[in-house]
Design an enzyme around this catalytic site. Sequence first.
Site, PDB file in Angstrom:
ATOM      1  CG  ASN A 105     -61.531  63.085  -1.920  1.00 31.46           C
ATOM      2  OD1 ASN A 105     -61.230  62.260  -1.064  1.00 31.46           O
ATOM      3  ND2 ASN A 105     -60.887  63.175  -3.071  1.00 31.46           N
ATOM      4  CB  VAL A 112     -68.765  66.663  -2.041  1.00 33.59           C
ATOM      5  CG1 VAL A 112     -68.368  65.208  -1.919  1.00 33.59           C
ATOM      6  CG2 VAL A 112     -69.262  67.207  -0.708  1.00 33.59           C
ATOM      7  CB  CYS A 113     -63.986  65.953  -5.290  1.00 33.36           C
ATOM      8  SG  CYS A 113     -63.311  65.249  -6.796  1.00 33.36           S
ATOM      9  CG  LEU A 114     -68.957  60.773  -4.485  1.00 29.00           C
ATOM     10  CD1 LEU A 114     -67.870  59.839  -3.944  1.00 29.00           C
ATOM     11  CD2 LEU A 114     -70.163  60.761  -3.536  1.00 29.00           C
ATOM     12  CG  ASP A 145     -60.891  63.634  -8.984  1.00 28.04           C
ATOM     13  OD1 ASP A 145     -60.447  64.701  -9.440  1.00 28.04           O
ATOM     14  OD2 ASP A 145     -62.058  63.251  -9.178  1.00 28.04           O
TER      15      ASP A 145
END
Length: 195
Positions: A105, A112-114, A145
């Site tokens: 992520n 950052v994939c949040l 994701d």
Amino acid sequence: MINLIKIREKQREAAENAGGSKPTIKEQTASELRVHRDISELTLPPTCKIEFPNGKDDLMNFEVTIKPDGGYYHDGEFPFTFEIPIVYPHEAPKVKCEIKVYHPNIDYDGNVCLNILREDWKPVLNINAVIYGLVHLFTEPNHEDPLNPQAADELRDNPTSFEANVIMSMWGHPVHGLTYDRVVEINDIDSNTEF
């Protein structure tokens, strides 16, 4: 925590006592007031620390370091920068990982994939929620994701290989041809760690 209201009152009193004239106090924007409230209400987990490199007068830019105490990333130190936009809380903070980390992520550039930093951001969320979301990424990385598809595929299809690559990358060794930053120190590793 940080009580900036008391600091401002002390600054005002000191200025009045010094010259007897009214002090000039910088007007705060709505986003600065909200950030002040968010930071004063922080309940950081023991695995996190927050620093203000520009001093406590600049709450719009700060750093959070996460040192997970469990999971794949146990004992690593992961610094993040937070840049709060002028329209906060209507827009999420800009968060970036300051080191290269092998994580499904987080990409090689520190993005950052949040979900709460993107499509699920709502003004009722706060900095505390973002920090806990980052902690969660290290205890439960998400392969569904990804920003690093290769790490995500490995986590999903071969967790043992993923774990070995995380350990190698945390020691600064290359994984899949990319070099990562060393995030562990010899003193941080328990005697049961195998390489």
